[in-house]
Design a protein around this motif. Structure first.
Motif, PDB file in Angstrom:
ATOM      1  N   PRO A 152      -4.397   5.187  10.523  1.00 50.32           N
ATOM      2  CA  PRO A 152      -3.710   5.043   9.171  1.00 50.32           C
ATOM      3  C   PRO A 152      -2.746   5.771   8.670  1.00 50.32           C
ATOM      4  O   PRO A 152      -2.964   7.137   8.921  1.00 50.32           O
ATOM      5  CB  PRO A 152      -5.049   4.801   8.255  1.00 50.32           C
ATOM      6  N   VAL A 153      -1.890   5.327   7.775  1.00 52.92           N
ATOM      7  CA  VAL A 153      -0.763   6.206   7.397  1.00 52.92           C
ATOM      8  C   VAL A 153      -0.901   5.988   5.669  1.00 52.92           C
ATOM      9  O   VAL A 153      -1.073   4.966   5.196  1.00 52.92           O
ATOM     10  CB  VAL A 153       0.464   5.448   7.778  1.00 52.92           C
TER      11      VAL A 153
ATOM     12  N   SER B  55       6.969  -8.165   6.705  1.00 49.26           N
ATOM     13  CA  SER B  55       6.158  -7.262   6.303  1.00 49.26           C
ATOM     14  C   SER B  55       6.090  -6.944   4.904  1.00 49.26           C
ATOM     15  O   SER B  55       7.237  -7.190   4.047  1.00 49.26           O
ATOM     16  CB  SER B  55       6.456  -6.112   7.068  1.00 49.26           C
ATOM     17  N   VAL B  56       4.996  -6.509   4.296  1.00 47.71           N
ATOM     18  CA  VAL B  56       4.961  -5.868   2.837  1.00 47.71           C
ATOM     19  C   VAL B  56       4.744  -4.393   2.774  1.00 47.71           C
ATOM     20  O   VAL B  56       3.807  -3.993   3.858  1.00 47.71           O
ATOM     21  CB  VAL B  56       3.864  -6.506   2.251  1.00 47.71           C
ATOM     22  N   ARG B  57       5.648  -3.690   2.163  1.00 49.72           N
ATOM     23  CA  ARG B  57       5.500  -2.127   2.261  1.00 49.72           C
ATOM     24  C   ARG B  57       5.278  -1.426   1.006  1.00 49.72           C
ATOM     25  O   ARG B  57       5.832  -2.045   0.063  1.00 49.72           O
ATOM     26  CB  ARG B  57       6.925  -1.627   3.121  1.00 49.72           C
ATOM     27  N   ILE B  58       4.641  -0.630   1.084  1.00 48.45           N
ATOM     28  CA  ILE B  58       4.677   0.459  -0.209  1.00 48.45           C
ATOM     29  C   ILE B  58       4.799   1.558   0.411  1.00 48.45           C
ATOM     30  O   ILE B  58       4.395   2.339   1.450  1.00 48.45           O
ATOM     31  CB  ILE B  58       3.067   0.369  -0.570  1.00 48.45           C
ATOM     32  N   GLY B  59       5.879   2.335  -0.333  1.00 46.98           N
ATOM     33  CA  GLY B  59       6.554   3.537   0.092  1.00 46.98           C
ATOM     34  C   GLY B  59       6.903   3.469   1.563  1.00 46.98           C
ATOM     35  O   GLY B  59       6.681   4.453   2.296  1.00 46.98           O
ATOM     36  N   ALA B  60       7.642   2.620   1.783  1.00 48.27           N
ATOM     37  CA  ALA B  60       8.115   2.292   3.380  1.00 48.27           C
ATOM     38  C   ALA B  60       6.887   2.242   4.368  1.00 48.27           C
ATOM     39  O   ALA B  60       7.308   2.162   5.444  1.00 48.27           O
ATOM     40  CB  ALA B  60       9.137   3.276   3.658  1.00 48.27           C
TER      41      ALA B  60
ATOM     42  N   ASP C  76       3.969  -0.125   5.893  1.00 48.96           N
ATOM     43  CA  ASP C  76       3.444  -1.525   5.979  1.00 48.96           C
ATOM     44  C   ASP C  76       1.857  -1.255   5.328  1.00 48.96           C
ATOM     45  O   ASP C  76       1.305  -0.319   5.856  1.00 48.96           O
ATOM     46  CB  ASP C  76       3.543  -2.000   7.371  1.00 48.96           C
ATOM     47  N   VAL C  77       1.642  -2.415   4.583  1.00 42.56           N
ATOM     48  CA  VAL C  77       0.170  -2.377   4.094  1.00 42.56           C
ATOM     49  C   VAL C  77      -0.652  -2.532   5.092  1.00 42.56           C
ATOM     50  O   VAL C  77      -1.799  -2.067   4.908  1.00 42.56           O
ATOM     51  CB  VAL C  77      -0.106  -3.368   3.173  1.00 42.56           C
ATOM     52  N   ARG C  78      -0.327  -3.087   6.442  1.00 46.46           N
ATOM     53  CA  ARG C  78      -1.380  -3.170   7.493  1.00 46.46           C
ATOM     54  C   ARG C  78      -1.627  -1.921   8.052  1.00 46.46           C
ATOM     55  O   ARG C  78      -2.483  -1.763   8.859  1.00 46.46           O
ATOM     56  CB  ARG C  78      -0.609  -4.190   8.490  1.00 46.46           C
ATOM     57  N   ALA C  79      -0.772  -0.828   7.932  1.00 46.07           N
ATOM     58  CA  ALA C  79      -0.974   0.371   8.248  1.00 46.07           C
ATOM     59  C   ALA C  79      -1.694   1.409   7.526  1.00 46.07           C
ATOM     60  O   ALA C  79      -1.904   2.599   8.036  1.00 46.07           O
ATOM     61  CB  ALA C  79       0.482   1.240   8.923  1.00 46.07           C
ATOM     62  N   ILE C  80      -2.197   0.789   6.407  1.00 48.62           N
ATOM     63  CA  ILE C  80      -2.826   1.505   5.349  1.00 48.62           C
ATOM     64  C   ILE C  80      -4.114   1.271   5.183  1.00 48.62           C
ATOM     65  O   ILE C  80      -4.434   0.197   5.354  1.00 48.62           O
ATOM     66  CB  ILE C  80      -2.166   1.535   3.998  1.00 48.62           C
ATOM     67  N   ASN C  81      -5.036   2.202   5.401  1.00 48.30           N
ATOM     68  CA  ASN C  81      -6.409   1.604   5.356  1.00 48.30           C
ATOM     69  C   ASN C  81      -7.120   1.030   4.075  1.00 48.30           C
ATOM     70  O   ASN C  81      -6.342   1.255   3.094  1.00 48.30           O
ATOM     71  CB  ASN C  81      -7.690   2.809   5.952  1.00 48.30           C
ATOM     72  N   THR C  82      -7.866   0.051   4.000  1.00 43.05           N
ATOM     73  CA  THR C  82      -8.173  -0.674   2.845  1.00 43.05           C
ATOM     74  C   THR C  82      -8.443   0.253   1.446  1.00 43.05           C
ATOM     75  O   THR C  82      -8.131   0.166   0.559  1.00 43.05           O
ATOM     76  CB  THR C  82      -9.482  -1.427   3.064  1.00 43.05           C
ATOM     77  N   GLU C  83      -9.395   1.470   1.835  1.00 42.61           N
ATOM     78  CA  GLU C  83      -9.640   2.457   0.864  1.00 42.61           C
ATOM     79  C   GLU C  83      -8.664   2.902   0.059  1.00 42.61           C
ATOM     80  O   GLU C  83      -8.391   2.921  -1.092  1.00 42.61           O
ATOM     81  CB  GLU C  83     -10.667   3.360   1.412  1.00 42.61           C
ATOM     82  N   ALA C  84      -7.556   3.677   1.051  1.00 41.54           N
ATOM     83  CA  ALA C  84      -6.394   3.954   0.571  1.00 41.54           C
ATOM     84  C   ALA C  84      -5.372   3.154  -0.234  1.00 41.54           C
ATOM     85  O   ALA C  84      -4.856   3.397  -1.261  1.00 41.54           O
ATOM     86  CB  ALA C  84      -5.564   4.723   1.670  1.00 41.54           C
TER      87      ALA C  84
END
Length: 570
Positions: free
Chosen positions: A322-323, A385-390, A392-400
């Motif tokens: 996760p990023v 893709s949907v991005r937060i701070g460049a 992809d939300v799929r690269a961010i774990n759910t809790e974060a």
């Protein structure tokens, strides 16, 4: 059945279940073997020296006592294993439901999950505690008795053995013939449960329409369908019950006739004949109980199948590495999203700089709320893709990801508890000063002051004891307390009266200050202060710009704006 149970529960429960099954099987075998001691007992009693029956009676009593102890231990083991499995099943189901994508929870899931998590789990897990013992006894004890009969007289034993494939074939045929009826009944049951919940939730609408004394047609139809399917299920079971009863009685009659023939011919003694008939009669009761036990096992198996289907529903995949985004700007890059056969969003591209506000407007069904849901990863996009701070939300774990976002929606759900408990859901470890500050900023303090119990006021299930505006203020206070850098607003004030709308707007303004915001609204005057406005129609961005700029273009947004002014003018 046991394999499915272990598959649903997981390997960690295999040991207790297998030990319980082994213990119940041993108990059933001991029960069957204890009846073998009736032969020497009766032989001695009908012989010339009845006193010779004393040691055999002692042995028989000892065997019965051993059986009683084993039965007690196996029953206790079954109840303990059942309790453990029930706890484990609720834990596994709860954990899995918490990891499923929020988009999975559609309107039809309420009744389904309610029935499944309530009666369904109890019925499925009752197999070990209540059904497994009688089922093993009904299957193993008669087989053991048949083996005993074969040992004493092979002819009588073979005659009894004929019942085994017949009973198995009847049970298999009954199960297959009832499968469709059982499945229909379960489906009708879930539909009826959903309609009952819908009927309860629709009470304000029904009463407002003066329909308090009328029957609710959809609920009536669902209950009638459940009644019809239950009748069909019962009728489907009758041939199996009758067939099993006739088979058992026919085999017992054959044994009686054969035993009389062999006794009259001098091939076996009267004591042996009487013992074999007692054993045959003892076989009849558990075999006849198979019809009822089989129906309960099929119902439990059907619930296990539904539990397995839910547990096999894949959650959204978590990233292996996760990023965590360092910025809070948002971007939709050529996003296409389909829900079933319908394409909700088509090649949508949008960007929201950090700290800016984007308002999304458009007709109902255009896909506005879906944009928010994709940002929060209620669903995954089909393409783009949907991005937060460049990132992809799929690269961010759910809790974060959830830590980055605060939600305020039109339909606010509050948990049954106090106002303070519901506000603290935003940040459970917040100190009292932070909670009070969030309440003041959301103008929730005005509500608390006029409530008799203040912060300790119970809100009721779903917040039913508060008004819509009061629930919305609790929701805003919760979001303020969370202090997330991204705020998603969905039709926040569309159903509020002017007083509550003004109060909620004050809270929303404080919530949006300095944060990245995406808001969806029908009341266009609420989006005038947005940095950018996107007009969405049929899943596409048809216009984008600032409020004044869009009005000058005279396009779709200008039409909507003029229509909104007309609808609010006296």
């Amino acid at each position: 059945m046991i394999r499915m149970l272990l598959r649903v529960l997981g390997n960690e429960y295999a040991g207790p279940v297998r030990r319980t099954v082994a213990l119940m099987t041993t108990t059933a075998v001991v029960e069957g073997l204890s009846y073998a001691l009736l032969v020497p007992v009766l032989r001695a009693l009908f012989g010339g020296t009845p006193a010779d029956a004393r040691p055999w009676l002692i042995a028989f009593g000892t065997a019965v006592a051993v059986y009683a102890v084993l039965r007690y231990v196996s029953d206790v083991s079954g109840f303990r294993a059942g309790t453990t499995l029930l706890h484990g099943m609720y834990g596994r189901l709860g954990d899995h439901l918490a990891r499923l994508p929020l988009g999975w929870y559609g309107p039809g899931r309420v009744g389904e999950v309610s029935v499944l998590a309530g009666r369904g789990v109890l019925q499925a897990m009752s197999v070990i505690a209540h059904l497994l013992g009688p089922l093993v006894s009904a299957a193993v004890t008669p087989l053991t008795i048949v083996a005993v009969m074969l040992a004493f007289d092979w002819r009588m034993g073979l005659a009894a053995l004929v019942a085994v494939p017949l009973v198995a074939a009847i049970q298999l045929w009954t199960g297959r013939s009832m499968a469709a009826a059982d499945a229909e009944r379960a489906e009708r049951d879930h539909q009826a449960a959903g309609r009952v919940i819908e009927y309860l939730q629709a009470q304000p609408v029904l009463r407002a329409g003066g329909r308090t004394t009328e029957r609710f047609g959809l609920l009536d139809d669902a209950l009638r369908g459940l009644e019809r399917s239950s009748r069909r299920s019962t009728l489907s079971a009758l041939p199996g019950i009758v067939g099993l009863t006739l088979t058992v009685q026919a085999v017992f009659t054959v044994l009686l006739v054969l035993g009389a023939y062999l006794t009259l011919g001098g091939d076996i003694g009267a004591a042996e004949m009487l013992t074999i008939l007692v054993l045959a009669a003892r076989c009849a009761d558990p075999l006849l109980s198979l019809a009822d036990i089989g129906g309960q096992v099929r119902s439990a198996r059907a619930e296990l199948t539904r539990l397995e289907a839910v547990l096999n529903t894949p959650p959204l995949p978590e990233p292996a590495q996760p990023v965590r985004p360092l910025r809070h700007d948002l971007e939709f890059d050529s996003v296409t999203f389909r829900h079933g056969d319908r394409t909700v969003l088509k090649d949508v591209s949008l960007s929201v700089p950090q700290g800016h506000r984007l308002a999304v407007v458009g007709p109902s069904g255009a896909g506005k709320s879906t944009l928010l849901q994709l940002l929060a990863r209620f669903y995954d996009v089909d393409t783009g893709s949907v991005r937060i701070g460049a990132v992809d939300v799929r690269a961010i774990n759910t809790e974060a990801l959830m830590a980055q976002i605060a939600f305020v929606f039109q339909d606010v759900y509050l948990f049954d508890g106090t106002i303070e408990e519901n506000v603290r859901l935003g940040r459970p470890d917040a100190d009292e000063a932070a909670v009070r500050a969030a309440a003041t900023a959301a103008r929730l303090d005005e509500v608390i002051e006029r409530l008799p119990n203040g912060w300790d006021t119970d809100v009721g299930e779903g917040g039913a004891l508060l008004s819509g505006g009061e629930r919305q203020r609790v929701s805003i206070a919760r979001a303020l307390l969370k202090d997330a850098p991204i705020v998603l607003l969905d039709e926040v004030t569309s159903a509020l009266d002017p007083v509550n709308e003004a109060a909620v707007h004050d809270g929303i303004e404080r919530l949006m200050a300095g944060r990245t915001v995406v808001m969806v609204a029908h009341r266009l005057r609420t989006v005038r202060r947005a940095d950018r406005i996107a007009f969405l129609d049929h899943g596409r961005i048809v216009e984008e710009g600032e409020h004044d700029e869009l009005l000058l273009r005279g396009g779709r947004y200008a039409e909507f704006w003029n229509a909104s002014l007309t609808s609010t003018s006296p």
